[in-house]
Motif scaffolding. Sequence first.
Motif, PDB file in Angstrom:
ATOM      1  N   GLU A  41      78.018  67.557  39.506  1.00  0.00           N
ATOM      2  CA  GLU A  41      78.999  66.854  38.680  1.00  0.00           C
ATOM      3  C   GLU A  41      79.091  67.399  37.261  1.00  0.00           C
ATOM      4  O   GLU A  41      79.957  66.962  36.507  1.00  0.00           O
ATOM      5  N   GLY A  42      78.218  68.359  36.923  1.00  0.00           N
ATOM      6  CA  GLY A  42      78.319  68.968  35.604  1.00  0.00           C
ATOM      7  C   GLY A  42      77.349  70.111  35.433  1.00  0.00           C
ATOM      8  O   GLY A  42      76.139  69.888  35.257  1.00  0.00           O
ATOM      9  N   LEU A  43      77.851  71.344  35.506  1.00  0.00           N
ATOM     10  CA  LEU A  43      77.046  72.542  35.273  1.00  0.00           C
ATOM     11  C   LEU A  43      77.583  73.242  34.036  1.00  0.00           C
ATOM     12  O   LEU A  43      78.757  73.588  33.979  1.00  0.00           O
TER      13      LEU A  43
ATOM     14  N   HIS B 276      83.582  71.259  32.789  1.00  0.00           N
ATOM     15  CA  HIS B 276      84.387  70.042  32.878  1.00  0.00           C
ATOM     16  C   HIS B 276      84.713  69.646  34.314  1.00  0.00           C
ATOM     17  O   HIS B 276      85.359  68.628  34.531  1.00  0.00           O
ATOM     18  N   ARG B 277      84.282  70.434  35.285  1.00  0.00           N
ATOM     19  CA  ARG B 277      84.630  70.189  36.685  1.00  0.00           C
ATOM     20  C   ARG B 277      83.440  69.703  37.493  1.00  0.00           C
ATOM     21  O   ARG B 277      82.284  69.939  37.147  1.00  0.00           O
ATOM     22  N   THR B 278      83.738  69.031  38.611  1.00  0.00           N
ATOM     23  CA  THR B 278      82.765  68.747  39.656  1.00  0.00           C
ATOM     24  C   THR B 278      82.938  69.792  40.768  1.00  0.00           C
ATOM     25  O   THR B 278      84.071  70.101  41.158  1.00  0.00           O
ATOM     26  N   PHE B 279      81.834  70.329  41.246  1.00  0.00           N
ATOM     27  CA  PHE B 279      81.871  71.314  42.322  1.00  0.00           C
ATOM     28  C   PHE B 279      81.120  70.756  43.527  1.00  0.00           C
ATOM     29  O   PHE B 279      80.047  70.169  43.397  1.00  0.00           O
TER      30      PHE B 279
ATOM     31  N   GLY C 232      72.829  74.433  31.121  1.00  0.00           N
ATOM     32  CA  GLY C 232      71.985  73.673  32.034  1.00  0.00           C
ATOM     33  C   GLY C 232      72.763  72.688  32.885  1.00  0.00           C
ATOM     34  O   GLY C 232      73.977  72.819  33.086  1.00  0.00           O
ATOM     35  N   ILE C 233      72.054  71.681  33.378  1.00  0.00           N
ATOM     36  CA  ILE C 233      72.604  70.684  34.307  1.00  0.00           C
ATOM     37  C   ILE C 233      72.834  69.412  33.507  1.00  0.00           C
ATOM     38  O   ILE C 233      71.897  68.682  33.203  1.00  0.00           O
ATOM     39  N   TRP C 234      74.073  69.123  33.166  1.00  0.00           N
ATOM     40  CA  TRP C 234      74.306  68.025  32.226  1.00  0.00           C
ATOM     41  C   TRP C 234      74.780  66.741  32.891  1.00  0.00           C
ATOM     42  O   TRP C 234      74.827  65.688  32.245  1.00  0.00           O
ATOM     43  N   ARG C 235      75.105  66.809  34.167  1.00  0.00           N
ATOM     44  CA  ARG C 235      75.437  65.615  34.942  1.00  0.00           C
ATOM     45  C   ARG C 235      74.746  65.706  36.299  1.00  0.00           C
ATOM     46  O   ARG C 235      74.247  66.772  36.676  1.00  0.00           O
TER      47      ARG C 235
ATOM     48  N   ALA D 238      91.892  69.401  35.319  1.00  0.00           N
ATOM     49  CA  ALA D 238      92.787  68.309  34.923  1.00  0.00           C
ATOM     50  C   ALA D 238      92.945  67.292  36.049  1.00  0.00           C
ATOM     51  O   ALA D 238      92.910  66.076  35.818  1.00  0.00           O
ATOM     52  N   GLU D 239      93.107  67.770  37.268  1.00  0.00           N
ATOM     53  CA  GLU D 239      93.281  66.862  38.404  1.00  0.00           C
ATOM     54  C   GLU D 239      92.052  65.988  38.620  1.00  0.00           C
ATOM     55  O   GLU D 239      92.164  64.771  38.823  1.00  0.00           O
ATOM     56  N   GLN D 240      90.885  66.603  38.585  1.00  0.00           N
ATOM     57  CA  GLN D 240      89.663  65.838  38.818  1.00  0.00           C
ATOM     58  C   GLN D 240      89.471  64.757  37.758  1.00  0.00           C
ATOM     59  O   GLN D 240      89.138  63.601  38.078  1.00  0.00           O
TER      60      GLN D 240
END
Length: 813
Positions: free
Chosen positions: A80-82, A102-105, A172-175, A395-397
């Motif tokens: 959810e946040g890299l 800003h994206r989820t992968f 890092g891993i922020w989410r 933007a969509e996410q």
Amino acid sequence: MKKIPISDWVYQGHDGERIACTVPASMYSVLLKAGKMKDPFYRMQEKEATALSFRDCSFEAVLRADEELLSHRFLYLRFEGLDTLCDIELNGRRLAYVENMHRTFEFDVSDRLRPGENHLRLYFHSPLRAMQEAQNRHYLGTDGNCFDGAAHFRKAFYMMGWDWGPNLPDMGIWRPVYIVAFDKARLADVEVRQSHRKNRVDLSLSATADGDAEGTTARFSLLDPTGKTVSEVMANEDGDAILFVDDPQLWWPNGYGKQPLYTLVTTLMDGEQEIDRREMRIGLRTLTLSTAKDRWGREFCFVINRKKIFSMGANYVPEDNILSRLSKERTEKLLRQCIKANFNTVRVWGGGFYPFDWFYDLCDELGLLVWQDFMIACMDVRMLPSFEENVRVEAEQNLCRIRHHACLGILCGNNEMELFTKGKTDERVRADYLYLYERVLPDIAKRLAPDIFYWPSSPSSGGGFRDPGGSDEGDAHYWSVWHSRKPMTDYRKQTFRFCSEFGFESMPNKETVEAFSLPSDRNLFSPVMNHHQKCKGANGTIMYYLSEYYLYPESFDAVIYASQVMQADAITYAVEHFRRIRGRCMGTTYWQLNDCWPVASWSSVDGAGREKALHHAARRFFAPVLLSAEEEGTAVSFHVTNEKLIPFKGKIELRLCTREGEILSDECLDVCVDALSSASVLARDYADAVRGKEQSTYLTYTLMDAEGAVISRSTLLFVRPKQFAYRKPQITARITETCGVKRLHLCADTLVQKVRVTLGDPSVEPEEQYFDLWGGEEYAVEINPTERTAEELLDGISFFSVADIAPSCLGSN
């Protein structure tokens, strides 16, 4: 559906050392916690931390997959946040490369997980090296404060330096990171749209599922603010349904009404079995932004439940450079400080990141309208196919994540890029600007969030490079007071429709300065103080304005104090003027609410969360009913601005006093002002009364309600503070307690302005600070709840006021 968090990781730096950590985690947070790096906020240690960001690092985790987990038909790894440039490896094989924080992968790993231990590795590439390499290949313009090349990547721009922020490009891993497991299907998206009619709201609902959605259906249940189910319906085969709400409780911004929140529960059913569920809180309201034509051009104002309101607030920036330190509790404290200062709006500035869900939840609860920028500020874009796809998904996410919130009032394409691009001659840059902000983003907003107003840029008059920041329509950023060193009264010449940025710098609070410096550093032009001032030449600008309005400070404490009261003066000039011309101007969001580190800046809450003089002033100038004075020499006009939904009836009391409080003239008159309006109620010229006594006479003006209760009290000088003949004050203090509420009562023998009180226990503060004491008149303020006794609080009490800026210049009584 199961979401199994992956919390335990091992960090590995360039030197090969391995350090255990839990997410959220970053290079800086891990090294700080392990004592392997110095605090980048202390003195000038930022530079050492920045150097670390030229190196790569990695995070590794072991995923244990048992038989039960592997039995699920669908298995995904969800990030959810890299932050930001990251190679993802699973069991030694590359899974993906990503470069957007800003994206989820999410990745299908159903054929990659194996029984027992699975090794997950996230390799983060140096953002600074990548920016240098990208900039060497193709130059993209920035605002001049950021690290060159920042525009190439979807990383929060403020991390690479701003004129109030350090250059700390962490990684890092922020989410959170999860394994997502399910067998049939899961909810992919839920959309809510509202249609209001008399005493009823129709909710148009739509749910989509992914996986194997055949044979599944969605059920929608609506719970009222007390938790009682008021309506329930099953979706049709397309996932759509309508819920009807009779006698709805409407949501209002702070100051206009309450913030009741309904809960929408969406359940995905496979026959009689619940296989997924999603809950979201919604506020029932109509909300748009009107740009209708009027006699001055086009208005620019929020319309909530068919009422045109005046926006009052500030610009929100990220709360820290080290994102693992962020929390709901920290954000809640900040947003409650906004409510204390009578905000109804916050603008989420486009150089940071899309806030956490808790930010929007809190804004819903507290009644703070959100102006939401898309995350681009002061940077050119290059619309390559890969960049366009990256930004589209981002933007969509984020729109799908936040669009249901009652607080969300406007979507803005960017910060200041129309203004910056207008004068550029590179046709590719101009074309890319128009394509992204006037085609791609508005199309996405119209498709996914059609009920939220879209605006191409801030400032803007509506797009197409047509007079961005003009006075006839749209929103404006006004910086001539400060950057061009115009006098504070210059605000009164402006007639913007909505002023979304304007500001004035000050130092952070004394305690904050002491935390990042040594005593030998505490000079405004020392290397350390200059390092904690990121706006070029701004400490000189502070001293310039001090020379214009106040006496030269005789101590560093006085420099801190004087910079803050001067900042409060400037923004008070601006906001009072804009509120006086309500109808023409319909909003002010000053720059800025907060800081991400301890720094001299435009904020009203410093980097340690301490309120400056400006924040206390905001409580007064954003009050629902405001009495303001506009002086021209000795001529004064008085205005009442009423931001309530009902007419205001009350009284105004005017007193002309000597420095010691002798009343030279006194008058009281009734006033009545319509709801949601501003009116000039009185004009007086005091030329004859103060001639020859301008330096020792002051005017008080007090607003009272119909019952005589004081709403506000203010002081007007007929000269600038540096010219007023202040006397050394004698202040007496006592504390009373009624029904568990302690009050501090103060009285002075002469005019004392902008008093800051420090009690015997510095952790306990009065609710109000930077207030005036009028000669011979007692004034009481509440004290924050405390178990301390009156004697303990009064023991060691001290005061700082305008008189203490240059105490050697004071006369004696």
